[in-house]
Design an enzyme around this catalytic site. Structure first.
Site, PDB file in Angstrom:
ATOM      1  N   LYS A 115       0.832  -1.220   0.000  1.00 38.15           N
ATOM      2  CA  LYS A 115       0.000   0.000   0.000  1.00 38.15           C
ATOM      3  C   LYS A 115       0.859   1.259   0.000  1.00 38.15           C
ATOM      4  O   LYS A 115       2.041   1.251   0.383  1.00 38.15           O
ATOM      5  CB  LYS A 115      -0.947   0.029   1.201  1.00 38.15           C
ATOM      6  N   ASP A 135      -2.204  -2.506  10.308  1.00 36.19           N
ATOM      7  CA  ASP A 135      -2.141  -2.410   8.844  1.00 36.19           C
ATOM      8  C   ASP A 135      -2.608  -3.687   8.144  1.00 36.19           C
ATOM      9  O   ASP A 135      -2.577  -3.756   6.918  1.00 36.19           O
ATOM     10  CB  ASP A 135      -0.695  -2.115   8.392  1.00 36.19           C
TER      11      ASP A 135
END
Ligand code: ATP
Length: 324
Positions: free
Chosen positions: A30, A161
């Protein structure tokens, strides 16, 4: 032609059969398009508002059934990435498999093969993508049948995350970054990632963020995602997105690693619309308008010697899903 992207695909629905001998799952790294960070709370965590975008830097986890009579252990083999990555319980992929087994009462073990492409300790959540992929792969292999919401719950226990690479595409994260809402976006964005010679530890960057805030005599507060950013994402125009990119952790990462500022300036001089630190860094994410500029930015960065390499990736892409 660009098109509106609907809500991102959910993780592959698990089968209850558990009859396959191996399951391969891909999960993306990401970049944070926006990251606003508040003051560290009593629980030790910083409240965040962030916008994640899943990029086509893909981790692959293959979960293989062990021979009958194997002792029910979780083993891990890693291909790619730097030498010395842990293959025991310190590895998030192993932790993910163990947590799923414990939660569902599975006594079987699994042999995991991890192919790494996301830079390690680069602020791109590679380890988290590995954990997400391992959860989806083992859920399928073992036939444990957890639904996407249950997998997301386990993911959040592994790390703030980890839920995002399950979901993929583009999403706003609140809380520790794990309270996710998908964002509607249009089109595809082209990124160049400038990889650092050495990683940065996320806790160290947060600690420096605290020190810089204390030295400036201010208590940081989380801002909401600016309307300009969500509006830009709906246009699909990278030129509109570029000025809305923001990362509160950038100053801390630059303070720890001053060369990051040079990398950002160089990428922008070479034609990037904007370059920012990705997450807690030290990877720099440069948004480029098209392929020719991407090549120019890569060449300039490589020639500078400031980076260990560059990698191009488009975004957004889907979350963890079974392949092959
Ligand atoms: P984030 O963006 O979520 O802060 P990161 O991308 O900066 O994370 P990672 O590459 O996920 O950082 O991992 C950082 C450290 O975690 C590594 O130095 C390594 O020791 C440990 N680690 C645990 N599991 C993994 C994994 N599967 N892949 C890479 N590193 C891992």
């Amino acid at each position: 032609m660009s098109h509106l992207r609907a809500v991102p695909s959910a993780p592959t629905p698990p089968s209850r059969s558990g009859s396959a001998t191996s399951v391969r799952v891909e999960a993306p790294g990401k970049v944070n398009l926006f990251l606003s960070c508040g003051a560290r709370g009593a629980d030790g965590y910083h409240p965040l508002t962030t916008v994640f975008q899943a990029v086509r830097l893909i981790e692959t986890v293959t979960a293989r059934r062990q021979a009958v009579g194997a002792r029910g252990r979780v083993t891990l083999t890693i291909e790619g990435g730097p030498p010395g990555l842990p293959v025991d319980e310190r590895n998030l992929a192993v932790r993910a498999a163990l947590l799923l087994a414990r939660t569902t009462g599975v006594r079987e073990g699994v042999d995991l093969l991890l192919r790494k492409r996301v830079p390690v300790a680069g602020g791109m959540a590679g380890g988290s993508a590995d954990a997400a992929a391992a959860l989806v792969a083992c859920n399928q292999l073992w036939g444990t049948g957890l639904n996407p919401a249950e997998l997301t719950g386990l993911a959040a226990r592994l790390g703030a995350d980890v839920p995002f690479p399950l979901l993929g595409a583009t999403a706003v994260g609140h809380g520790r970054g794990d309270d996710l809402s998908p964002l509607m976006t249009r089109g595809t964005y082209q990124w160049v990632f400038a990889l650092a010679h050495e990683g940065l530890s996320t806790p160290v960057v947060f600690a420096r963020f605290d020190e810089l805030a204390a030295a400036a005599g201010r208590a940081p507060v989380t801002r909401e995602v600016p309307g300009a950013l969500t509006a830009a994402l709906r246009t699909g125009d990278p030129g509109a997105l570029a000025p809305a990119l923001h990362n509160d952790l950038q100053a801390a990462a630059v303070d720890l690693r001053p060369a990051i500022a040079e990398v950002i300036a160089l990428a922008e001089r070479a034609g990037a619309l904007r370059a920012i630190v990705s997450g807690s860094g030290p990877t720099v994410a440069a948004l480029v308008p098209e392929a020719a500029t991407a090549m120019r930015v890569c060449r300039a960065l490589t020639a500078s010697g400031l980076v260990s390499g560059t990698v191009r990736a488009d975004a957004p892409v889907a979350g963890a899903r079974e392949v092959g």
